[in-house]
Design a protein around this motif. Structure first.
Motif, PDB file in Angstrom:
ATOM      1  N   PHE A   1      40.385  13.668  57.213  1.00 17.84           N
ATOM      2  CA  PHE A   1      41.724  14.111  56.842  1.00 17.84           C
ATOM      3  C   PHE A   1      41.839  15.521  57.397  1.00 17.84           C
ATOM      4  CE2 PHE A   1      44.532  16.534  54.117  1.00 17.84           C
ATOM      5  CZ  PHE A   1      45.638  15.694  54.021  1.00 17.84           C
ATOM      6  N   GLU A   2      42.884  15.777  58.165  1.00 19.19           N
ATOM      7  CA  GLU A   2      43.029  17.086  58.798  1.00 19.19           C
ATOM      8  C   GLU A   2      44.404  17.668  58.504  1.00 19.19           C
ATOM      9  OE1 GLU A   2      43.287  18.641  63.319  1.00 19.19           O
ATOM     10  OE2 GLU A   2      41.484  17.530  62.803  1.00 19.19           O
ATOM     11  N   LEU A   3      44.426  18.943  58.175  1.00 18.07           N
ATOM     12  CA  LEU A   3      45.664  19.669  57.905  1.00 18.07           C
ATOM     13  C   LEU A   3      45.653  20.926  58.752  1.00 18.07           C
ATOM     14  CD1 LEU A   3      48.238  20.075  56.131  1.00 18.07           C
ATOM     15  CD2 LEU A   3      46.764  21.332  54.548  1.00 18.07           C
ATOM     16  N   GLN A   4      46.719  21.138  59.523  1.00 21.40           N
ATOM     17  CA  GLN A   4      46.847  22.341  60.357  1.00 21.40           C
ATOM     18  C   GLN A   4      47.983  23.185  59.781  1.00 21.40           C
ATOM     19  OE1 GLN A   4      45.344  22.906  63.710  1.00 21.40           O
ATOM     20  NE2 GLN A   4      46.176  24.945  63.633  1.00 21.40           N
ATOM     21  N   LEU A   5      47.684  24.402  59.393  1.00 23.54           N
ATOM     22  CA  LEU A   5      48.679  25.326  58.859  1.00 23.54           C
ATOM     23  C   LEU A   5      49.142  26.228  59.989  1.00 23.54           C
ATOM     24  CD1 LEU A   5      46.501  26.155  55.790  1.00 23.54           C
ATOM     25  CD2 LEU A   5      48.568  24.775  55.735  1.00 23.54           C
ATOM     26  N   GLN A   6      50.443  26.356  60.128  1.00 28.76           N
ATOM     27  CA  GLN A   6      50.955  27.199  61.204  1.00 28.76           C
ATOM     28  C   GLN A   6      51.531  28.504  60.674  1.00 28.76           C
ATOM     29  OE1 GLN A   6      53.839  25.338  63.736  1.00 28.76           O
ATOM     30  NE2 GLN A   6      53.865  27.038  65.155  1.00 28.76           N
ATOM     31  N   SER A   7      52.309  28.429  59.608  1.00 29.18           N
ATOM     32  CA  SER A   7      52.884  29.663  59.081  1.00 29.18           C
ATOM     33  C   SER A   7      53.185  29.524  57.599  1.00 29.18           C
ATOM     34  CB  SER A   7      54.165  30.032  59.837  1.00 29.18           C
ATOM     35  OG  SER A   7      55.158  29.049  59.627  1.00 29.18           O
ATOM     36  N   LEU A   8      53.345  30.660  56.962  1.00 30.79           N
ATOM     37  CA  LEU A   8      53.685  30.721  55.548  1.00 30.79           C
ATOM     38  C   LEU A   8      54.551  31.940  55.324  1.00 30.79           C
ATOM     39  CD1 LEU A   8      52.741  29.772  52.469  1.00 30.79           C
ATOM     40  CD2 LEU A   8      51.701  32.035  52.633  1.00 30.79           C
ATOM     41  N   ARG A   9      55.530  31.793  54.458  1.00 33.46           N
ATOM     42  CA  ARG A   9      56.368  32.937  54.074  1.00 33.46           C
ATOM     43  C   ARG A   9      56.523  32.926  52.567  1.00 33.46           C
ATOM     44  NH1 ARG A   9      62.009  34.418  53.613  1.00 33.46           N
ATOM     45  NH2 ARG A   9      62.164  36.644  54.090  1.00 33.46           N
ATOM     46  N   ASN A  10      55.987  33.927  51.921  1.00 34.24           N
ATOM     47  CA  ASN A  10      56.080  34.107  50.478  1.00 34.24           C
ATOM     48  C   ASN A  10      56.664  35.491  50.267  1.00 34.24           C
ATOM     49  OD1 ASN A  10      55.743  34.320  47.719  1.00 34.24           O
ATOM     50  ND2 ASN A  10      53.526  34.081  47.741  1.00 34.24           N
ATOM     51  N   ALA A  11      57.953  35.619  50.524  1.00 35.24           N
ATOM     52  CA  ALA A  11      58.629  36.925  50.552  1.00 35.24           C
ATOM     53  C   ALA A  11      58.495  37.700  49.244  1.00 35.24           C
ATOM     54  CB  ALA A  11      60.101  36.734  50.896  1.00 35.24           C
ATOM     55  N   ARG A  12      58.418  37.012  48.133  1.00 31.20           N
ATOM     56  CA  ARG A  12      58.344  37.702  46.838  1.00 31.20           C
ATOM     57  C   ARG A  12      56.905  37.988  46.405  1.00 31.20           C
ATOM     58  NH1 ARG A  12      63.172  37.233  43.569  1.00 31.20           N
ATOM     59  NH2 ARG A  12      61.769  37.347  41.800  1.00 31.20           N
ATOM     60  N   GLY A  13      55.923  37.425  47.109  1.00 33.18           N
ATOM     61  CA  GLY A  13      54.526  37.676  46.747  1.00 33.18           C
ATOM     62  C   GLY A  13      54.162  37.113  45.389  1.00 33.18           C
ATOM     63  N   GLU A  14      54.673  35.910  45.095  1.00 35.62           N
ATOM     64  CA  GLU A  14      54.450  35.305  43.782  1.00 35.62           C
ATOM     65  C   GLU A  14      53.647  34.016  43.882  1.00 35.62           C
ATOM     66  OE1 GLU A  14      58.395  34.588  42.357  1.00 35.62           O
ATOM     67  OE2 GLU A  14      58.674  36.649  41.683  1.00 35.62           O
ATOM     68  N   LEU A  15      52.998  33.682  42.770  1.00 32.93           N
ATOM     69  CA  LEU A  15      52.342  32.394  42.616  1.00 32.93           C
ATOM     70  C   LEU A  15      53.398  31.345  42.259  1.00 32.93           C
ATOM     71  CD1 LEU A  15      49.295  33.587  40.478  1.00 32.93           C
ATOM     72  CD2 LEU A  15      49.307  33.029  42.914  1.00 32.93           C
ATOM     73  N   ALA A  16      53.016  30.091  42.212  1.00 36.27           N
ATOM     74  CA  ALA A  16      53.951  29.011  41.887  1.00 36.27           C
ATOM     75  C   ALA A  16      54.586  29.190  40.506  1.00 36.27           C
ATOM     76  CB  ALA A  16      53.258  27.660  41.969  1.00 36.27           C
ATOM     77  N   ASP A  17      53.861  29.807  39.577  1.00 41.51           N
ATOM     78  CA  ASP A  17      54.413  29.999  38.229  1.00 41.51           C
ATOM     79  C   ASP A  17      55.291  31.240  38.105  1.00 41.51           C
ATOM     80  OD1 ASP A  17      52.618  32.116  38.184  1.00 41.51           O
ATOM     81  OD2 ASP A  17      51.373  31.291  36.579  1.00 41.51           O
ATOM     82  N   GLY A  18      55.509  31.972  39.212  1.00 47.02           N
ATOM     83  CA  GLY A  18      56.399  33.130  39.205  1.00 47.02           C
ATOM     84  C   GLY A  18      55.725  34.467  38.936  1.00 47.02           C
ATOM     85  N   THR A  19      54.434  34.458  38.621  1.00 46.35           N
ATOM     86  CA  THR A  19      53.742  35.727  38.410  1.00 46.35           C
ATOM     87  C   THR A  19      53.324  36.302  39.758  1.00 46.35           C
ATOM     88  OG1 THR A  19      51.603  34.634  38.138  1.00 46.35           O
ATOM     89  CG2 THR A  19      52.867  35.049  36.127  1.00 46.35           C
ATOM     90  N   CYS A  20      53.102  37.608  39.796  1.00 49.46           N
ATOM     91  CA  CYS A  20      52.672  38.262  41.035  1.00 49.46           C
ATOM     92  C   CYS A  20      51.249  37.835  41.385  1.00 49.46           C
ATOM     93  CB  CYS A  20      52.704  39.781  40.878  1.00 49.46           C
ATOM     94  SG  CYS A  20      54.362  40.454  40.748  1.00 49.46           S
ATOM     95  N   CYS A  21      51.003  37.645  42.680  1.00 54.45           N
ATOM     96  CA  CYS A  21      49.655  37.291  43.144  1.00 54.45           C
ATOM     97  C   CYS A  21      48.658  38.370  42.772  1.00 54.45           C
ATOM     98  CB  CYS A  21      49.640  37.151  44.670  1.00 54.45           C
ATOM     99  SG  CYS A  21      50.569  35.763  45.300  1.00 54.45           S
ATOM    100  N   ASP A  22      49.044  39.584  42.991  1.00 55.33           N
ATOM    101  CA  ASP A  22      48.159  40.719  42.839  1.00 55.33           C
ATOM    102  C   ASP A  22      49.012  41.891  42.378  1.00 55.33           C
ATOM    103  OD1 ASP A  22      45.475  41.182  43.051  1.00 55.33           O
ATOM    104  OD2 ASP A  22      45.450  41.392  45.226  1.00 55.33           O
ATOM    105  N   GLY A  23      48.520  42.667  41.453  1.00 55.47           N
ATOM    106  CA  GLY A  23      49.269  43.851  41.043  1.00 55.47           C
ATOM    107  C   GLY A  23      50.365  43.539  40.050  1.00 55.47           C
ATOM    108  N   THR A  24      51.343  44.410  40.012  1.00 51.79           N
ATOM    109  CA  THR A  24      52.436  44.285  39.051  1.00 51.79           C
ATOM    110  C   THR A  24      53.770  44.394  39.776  1.00 51.79           C
ATOM    111  OG1 THR A  24      52.364  46.676  38.694  1.00 51.79           O
ATOM    112  CG2 THR A  24      51.053  45.323  37.198  1.00 51.79           C
TER     113      THR A  24
END
Length: 120
Positions: free
Chosen positions: A26-49
């Motif tokens: 099973f192969e998955l190729q990731l090309q790009s990602l945009r997470n403009a708000r810097g949040e996790l799926a639950d809406g909290t910040c990935c890192d910091g405040t």
């Protein structure tokens, strides 16, 4: 070779089929990602405040994990990855883009079992 269908021919074919194995990946190729708000799926910040404008103050450290398991009508992150799992290294921050030629963003999970089928 088996045009006259002697018994030994069928036995030979049965022996060959019994010795066959299958494998793949099973192969998955990731090309790009945009997470403009810097949040996790639950809406909290990935890192910091959050600052006074409500923006997350630190970049995410983005990586991906692939977990293959049996079909689920309701997808759950809980439970084992029955068919295997693989993770990438950290690929970037809140946003990144890679050319398709790169192998850095390719997640390849080998398997050597019979793939499951639906019984409708």
């Amino acid at each position: 070779m088996c045009s006259s269908s002697p018994w030994w021919c069928w036995w030979f074919l049965h022996f060959l089929v019994g010795q066959c194995t299958a494998s793949g990946y099973f192969e998955l190729q990731l090309q790009s990602l945009r997470n403009a708000r810097g949040e996790l799926a639950d809406g909290t910040c990935c890192d910091g405040t959050r600052n006074s404008a409500g923006v997350c103050t630190d970049q995410c450290e983005t990586l991906f994990r692939v977990c293959l398991k049996e079909y689920q009508a309701v997808v759950s992150m809980e439970g084992p990855c029955t068919f295997g799992n693989i993770s990438s290294s950290v690929l970037g921050g809140n946003s990144f883009s890679y050319p398709l030629e790169t192998t850095v963003t390719r997640l390849k999970l080998p398997f050597d079992f019979a793939w499951t089928v639906s019984s409708l």
